[in-house]
Design a protein around this motif. Structure first.
Motif, PDB file in Angstrom:
ATOM      1  N   GLY A 124      65.369  25.229   7.607  1.00  0.00           N
ATOM      2  CA  GLY A 124      63.988  25.659   7.708  1.00  0.00           C
ATOM      3  C   GLY A 124      63.250  25.402   6.417  1.00  0.00           C
ATOM      4  N   PHE A 125      62.359  26.315   6.042  1.00  0.00           N
ATOM      5  CA  PHE A 125      61.494  26.083   4.889  1.00  0.00           C
ATOM      6  C   PHE A 125      62.226  26.202   3.555  1.00  0.00           C
ATOM      7  CE2 PHE A 125      58.466  26.904   8.241  1.00  0.00           C
ATOM      8  CZ  PHE A 125      57.496  25.948   7.987  1.00  0.00           C
ATOM      9  N   ALA A 126      63.451  26.720   3.555  1.00  0.00           N
ATOM     10  CA  ALA A 126      64.230  26.734   2.313  1.00  0.00           C
ATOM     11  C   ALA A 126      64.695  25.333   1.941  1.00  0.00           C
ATOM     12  CB  ALA A 126      65.438  27.667   2.445  1.00  0.00           C
TER      13      ALA A 126
ATOM     14  N   GLU B  75      67.837  16.542   8.273  1.00  0.00           N
ATOM     15  CA  GLU B  75      66.605  16.976   7.627  1.00  0.00           C
ATOM     16  C   GLU B  75      65.426  16.952   8.607  1.00  0.00           C
ATOM     17  OE1 GLU B  75      65.844  15.559   3.742  1.00  0.00           O
ATOM     18  OE2 GLU B  75      67.966  15.423   3.205  1.00  0.00           O
ATOM     19  N   THR B  76      64.700  18.064   8.645  1.00  0.00           N
ATOM     20  CA  THR B  76      63.617  18.266   9.600  1.00  0.00           C
ATOM     21  C   THR B  76      62.348  17.518   9.188  1.00  0.00           C
ATOM     22  OG1 THR B  76      64.474  20.467  10.132  1.00  0.00           O
ATOM     23  CG2 THR B  76      62.179  20.030  10.707  1.00  0.00           C
ATOM     24  N   LEU B  77      61.783  16.772  10.102  1.00  0.00           N
ATOM     25  CA  LEU B  77      60.552  16.040   9.843  1.00  0.00           C
ATOM     26  C   LEU B  77      59.427  17.027   9.517  1.00  0.00           C
ATOM     27  CD1 LEU B  77      58.850  13.439   9.838  1.00  0.00           C
ATOM     28  CD2 LEU B  77      58.530  13.750  12.311  1.00  0.00           C
ATOM     29  N   GLY B  78      58.781  16.818   8.375  1.00  0.00           N
ATOM     30  CA  GLY B  78      57.676  17.677   7.961  1.00  0.00           C
ATOM     31  C   GLY B  78      58.003  18.537   6.764  1.00  0.00           C
ATOM     32  N   ILE B  79      59.306  18.840   6.557  1.00  0.00           N
ATOM     33  CA  ILE B  79      59.705  19.686   5.427  1.00  0.00           C
ATOM     34  C   ILE B  79      60.951  19.097   4.759  1.00  0.00           C
ATOM     35  CG2 ILE B  79      58.647  21.883   6.102  1.00  0.00           C
ATOM     36  CD1 ILE B  79      61.218  22.656   7.508  1.00  0.00           C
ATOM     37  N   SER B  80      60.954  17.752   4.638  1.00  0.00           N
ATOM     38  CA  SER B  80      62.135  17.107   4.055  1.00  0.00           C
ATOM     39  C   SER B  80      61.804  15.658   3.726  1.00  0.00           C
ATOM     40  CB  SER B  80      63.301  17.163   5.039  1.00  0.00           C
ATOM     41  OG  SER B  80      63.080  16.264   6.116  1.00  0.00           O
ATOM     42  N   GLU B  81      62.877  14.892   3.502  1.00  0.00           N
ATOM     43  CA  GLU B  81      62.730  13.470   3.194  1.00  0.00           C
ATOM     44  C   GLU B  81      62.618  12.612   4.457  1.00  0.00           C
ATOM     45  OE1 GLU B  81      62.304  12.209   0.240  1.00  0.00           O
ATOM     46  OE2 GLU B  81      62.490  14.165  -0.717  1.00  0.00           O
ATOM     47  N   THR B  82      62.841  13.198   5.617  1.00  0.00           N
ATOM     48  CA  THR B  82      62.634  12.452   6.862  1.00  0.00           C
ATOM     49  C   THR B  82      61.163  12.042   6.949  1.00  0.00           C
ATOM     50  OG1 THR B  82      64.430  13.547   8.054  1.00  0.00           O
ATOM     51  CG2 THR B  82      62.642  12.635   9.383  1.00  0.00           C
TER      52      THR B  82
ATOM     53  N   ILE C 120      58.955  23.477  -3.673  1.00  0.00           N
ATOM     54  CA  ILE C 120      57.585  22.970  -3.560  1.00  0.00           C
ATOM     55  C   ILE C 120      57.556  21.448  -3.524  1.00  0.00           C
ATOM     56  CG2 ILE C 120      55.342  22.904  -4.698  1.00  0.00           C
ATOM     57  CD1 ILE C 120      56.083  25.733  -5.822  1.00  0.00           C
ATOM     58  N   GLU C 121      58.403  20.821  -4.336  1.00  0.00           N
ATOM     59  CA  GLU C 121      58.456  19.356  -4.371  1.00  0.00           C
ATOM     60  C   GLU C 121      58.855  18.797  -3.011  1.00  0.00           C
ATOM     61  OE1 GLU C 121      58.302  15.453  -5.752  1.00  0.00           O
ATOM     62  OE2 GLU C 121      57.526  17.294  -6.653  1.00  0.00           O
ATOM     63  N   THR C 122      59.755  19.486  -2.334  1.00  0.00           N
ATOM     64  CA  THR C 122      60.255  19.001  -1.049  1.00  0.00           C
ATOM     65  C   THR C 122      59.148  18.905  -0.015  1.00  0.00           C
ATOM     66  OG1 THR C 122      62.459  19.903  -1.466  1.00  0.00           O
ATOM     67  CG2 THR C 122      61.887  19.460   0.830  1.00  0.00           C
ATOM     68  N   VAL C 123      58.264  19.905   0.001  1.00  0.00           N
ATOM     69  CA  VAL C 123      57.269  19.947   1.073  1.00  0.00           C
ATOM     70  C   VAL C 123      55.872  19.508   0.639  1.00  0.00           C
ATOM     71  CG1 VAL C 123      58.498  21.778   2.285  1.00  0.00           C
ATOM     72  CG2 VAL C 123      56.763  22.398   0.613  1.00  0.00           C
TER      73      VAL C 123
ATOM     74  N   ASP D  70      66.156  29.627  10.306  1.00  0.00           N
ATOM     75  CA  ASP D  70      64.694  29.600  10.250  1.00  0.00           C
ATOM     76  C   ASP D  70      64.173  28.642  11.338  1.00  0.00           C
ATOM     77  OD1 ASP D  70      62.102  30.033   9.381  1.00  0.00           O
ATOM     78  OD2 ASP D  70      62.300  28.883   7.554  1.00  0.00           O
ATOM     79  N   THR D  71      63.253  27.732  11.039  1.00  0.00           N
ATOM     80  CA  THR D  71      62.775  26.797  12.064  1.00  0.00           C
ATOM     81  C   THR D  71      63.910  25.899  12.545  1.00  0.00           C
ATOM     82  OG1 THR D  71      62.035  25.330  10.288  1.00  0.00           O
ATOM     83  CG2 THR D  71      60.383  26.743  11.290  1.00  0.00           C
ATOM     84  N   GLY D  72      64.907  25.661  11.678  1.00  0.00           N
ATOM     85  CA  GLY D  72      66.088  24.916  12.114  1.00  0.00           C
ATOM     86  C   GLY D  72      66.842  25.656  13.196  1.00  0.00           C
ATOM     87  N   GLY D  73      66.760  26.989  13.177  1.00  0.00           N
ATOM     88  CA  GLY D  73      67.379  27.780  14.239  1.00  0.00           C
ATOM     89  C   GLY D  73      66.657  27.622  15.559  1.00  0.00           C
TER      90      GLY D  73
END
Length: 669
Positions: free
Chosen positions: A405-407, A429-436, A558-561, A471-474
């Motif tokens: 999730g957002f972590a 890795e989830t699209l929108g909050i990662s390197e995807t 913060i850098e990730t997102v 989190d959202t990954g769940g």
């Protein structure tokens, strides 16, 4: 009579040490005592050495069981827990936090979480009886008679200790095993009546030290203060245990034999006494606080304890205890001076060994488990449609897929490095909050995210896998499981949405703000301010222990997102993709999901409380286990990776063992 086997928690405490002494003096328990002590070797050895030194020849023959009362199953494995539940006949629970401050969360962790373990033990061993050390001060702000039959009588509470002990007793009384729980409520507990010795100067010693040191105090000289010696309390508990007594017992001096506050203050100050001011006139004293001999309490806490406890409060009726006990209570005028002299001789110095596990040391221990190096494993990419999916592939064996999730994906590293010693772990890795990455036209919705996980497993030739999401990954893991249950060997869900408002209120608000031109840039800029990032408005509620939010960690979050304009745009599309209809549809299918499922939740989750975990557990027919991780928030897998990996490993072992048995049986046919 056959000697009964006893488990004692909280032996390294004022009351627990005296109970252990009383057990050693009883033929029924002398050689059949187990002590639950900390797993940390250094702490455990210090506690054992202190107990042996204090008890001397009264030290009984004991067996040590290592564990943590705060953790589910005391931190034991499922198999060890089942064996442990039948290894004793009598439980004595003395473990507690008795500091009279306002830290309700800490008090509840120490005084409520262990009670849940005891309820589970009583469920598994129907011959077991629990003897629970509560306190007469569950009466809180009540004035007048408090009987042994009373509990919830509309009272308020002076401090977190009173409230948490009340809640623990209420939980036991309302549980399905309440008929096998005996409750003891001592009043102000002090040292031994014969020698004044005390294992440690904790609990009510801070109040006695304030009486001994302060010249002016808030209090009513005519009010009663109920002191009781620890040897009387311990011998009463063991005596009532031998008789299999049931009910609730006040182990107190009572109205007629207790001291007035004026008399107690006079004894404490060698005949001089303190000037007692009514509460309405004493408030200026708080500016400086009150003195405490040996500095047993901070000045502010010493003042508030005196203000709350040296005025008219509950009167403890001892009717049931008087009927059940043959021993006569020592008179406070006779033994209190002995206790004072013993404390003064040791300069009121509290021994180094604390009665409960070192709560102050726990955050530091958790900090040491954090990964400060680069993420585990090499990041790889695979094109699924128009999306370039980032993932890491670590280890060999049965595949376990982790969704974040957002972590961030890196939050799984501590768990994965433990799981990957025996299994293959994939962090997707989830699209929108990662390197995807993906073009603006890509579908950022959660059902589409689950479909890409399906595509990645197919590309990697993985026919089935254990699926884990936080989190959202769940939520993505739930979409995956209901859409392709045949691909899921087991499902583990952690701190994620469960039949609630979707999207969550915080997410919906951010999505609206992002819709405003420049909103995404403003939010990300605002988040880069450290004070904001560490606050509840930012990432402060992601973890329980705020020490985890180091500059390095915040920067990585913060850098990730939001580290670049491209990432900020992906974050905006991700937030705005949430559709409440998607979750409503998925929730309908959850009621038909029979995949073996475990729910793991941070006990301090500020976004979704543990009650949501229970709701999710009840919604899934295949749900088998519900685990709460104390001292952890929504990112419990990152805060307590050792605990998370332990329960996850046990669950996966169980599922794989069952599968092996089923396969062997099928082949035999």
């Amino acid at each position: 009579m056959t000697a009964r086997r006893v488990l004692l928690t909280g032996a390294a405490s004022l009351a627990g040490a005296e109970v252990l002494r009383a057990l050693g003096e009883s033929a029924d328990y002398k050689s059949a005592v187990q002590l639950l002590l900390p797993s940390d070797d250094a702490i455990r050895n210090r506690q054992l050495q202190s107990l042996e030194s204090y008890l001397g020849t009264a030290w009984p023959s004991v067996t040590v069981v290592t564990g943590d009362p705060h953790l589910p199953r005391f931190g034991l494995s499922v198999k060890a827990w089942e064996e442990f539940a039948n290894s004793f006949d009598v439980g004595i629970h003395c473990f507690q936090r008795d500091v009279l401050d306002g830290d309700i969360e800490r008090a509840r962790r120490a005084n409520l979480l262990p009670v849940e373990n005891w309820i589970h033990l009583l469920d598994r061993n129907h011959a077991l009886r629990l003897h629970h050390l509560s306190t007469a001060f569950i009466g809180g702000t009540r004035r007048g008679l408090l009987t042994e039959f009373d509990l919830d009588c509309g009272q308020g509470f002076h401090n977190a200790w009173e409230r948490s002990k009340f809640e623990a007793e209420l939980r036991l009384r309302e549980s399905r095993v309440s008929d096998r729980v005996t409750i003891y409520r001592p009043s102000h507990l002090l040292g031994r009546s014969d020698t004044g010795a005390a294992f440690q100067f904790s609990g009510s010693y801070s109040l006695l030290a304030t009486l001994a040191a302060s010249k002016v105090l808030p209090g009513d000289g005519r009010a009663r203060i109920d002191f009781i010696p620890s040897d009387y309390v311990a011998s009463s508990i063991v005596s009532l245990m031998l008789r299999d007594a049931t009910g609730t017992f006040h182990l107190a001096t009572g109205w007629f034999e207790s001291l007035t506050v004026k008399k107690a203050a006079t004894i404490a100050k060698d005949g001089r006494g303190a000037l007692l001011l009514p509460r309405a006139l004493a408030w200026p004293l708080r500016l400086a606080g009150s003195s405490s001999a040996g500095h047993l309490a901070e000045r502010d806490l010493a003042f508030t304890s005196a203000r709350d406890l040296l005025n008219v409060g509950p009167v403890f009726d001892t009717y049931l205890a008087d009927r059940a006990l043959d021993t006569k209570r020592p008179q406070p005028e006779e033994w209190l001076p002995v206790v004072l002299r013993a404390a003064q001789a040791k300069q009121w110095q509290t021994p180094a060994v604390e009665p409960d596990l070192p709560a102050e040391a726990a955050p530091q221990a958790r900090v040491e488990t954090l990964r400060t190096h680069e993420p585990l494993g090499e990041r790889r990419f695979h094109q699924i449609g128009d999306v370039n999916v980032a993932y890491r592939d670590v280890g060999q064996g049965e595949p376990v897929v982790f969704m974040h999730g957002f972590a961030g994906a890196h939050a799984w590293d501590g768990v994965v490095e433990r799981i990957a010693t025996r299994r293959r772990a994939l962090i997707v890795e989830t699209l929108g909050i990662s390197e995807t990455s993906a073009p603006a036209s890509a579908d950022f919705g959660l059902p589409a995210q689950a479909a890409r996980v399906r595509g990645l497993l197919s590309a990697l030739d993985i026919p089935t896998a254990h699926v884990v999401g936080n989190d959202t990954g769940g939520v993505i893991a739930q979409f995956f499981a209901v859409r392709w249950p045949q691909l899921v060997r087991s499902l583990t869900l952690s701190d994620c949405d469960a039949h609630g408002t979707w999207p969550p209120k915080q997410v919906a608000l951010i999505a609206k703000l992002m819709a405003i031109p420049g909103g995404t840039w403003a939010i990300s800029s605002f988040m880069k301010i450290p004070a904001v990032a560490r606050s509840p408005l930012g990432l402060g509620d992601m973890v329980y222990d705020k020490k985890l939010l180091t500059d390095e960690r915040l920067s990585r979050y913060i850098e990730t997102v939001a580290g670049s304009s491209e990432r900020r745009m992906r974050l905006k599309r991700f937030f705005r993709s949430f559709d409440k209809d998607d979750l409503a549809t998925m929730n309908q299918f959850l009621s038909e999901l029979h995949v073996p499922t475990m729910i793991v939740w941070g006990a301090e989750n500020k976004y979704w409380s543990p009650s949501w975990a229970r709701e999710l557990y009840d919604a899934i027919p295949g749900a088998r286990r519900l685990e709460l991780i104390p001292f952890a928030g929504i990112s419990c897998h990152e805060e307590r990776p050792d605990v998370f990996a332990k329960v996850l490993g046990e669950f996966l072992d169980q599922i794989e063992s069952e599968s092996a048995v089923t396969t062997a049986a099928a082949r035999a046919l």
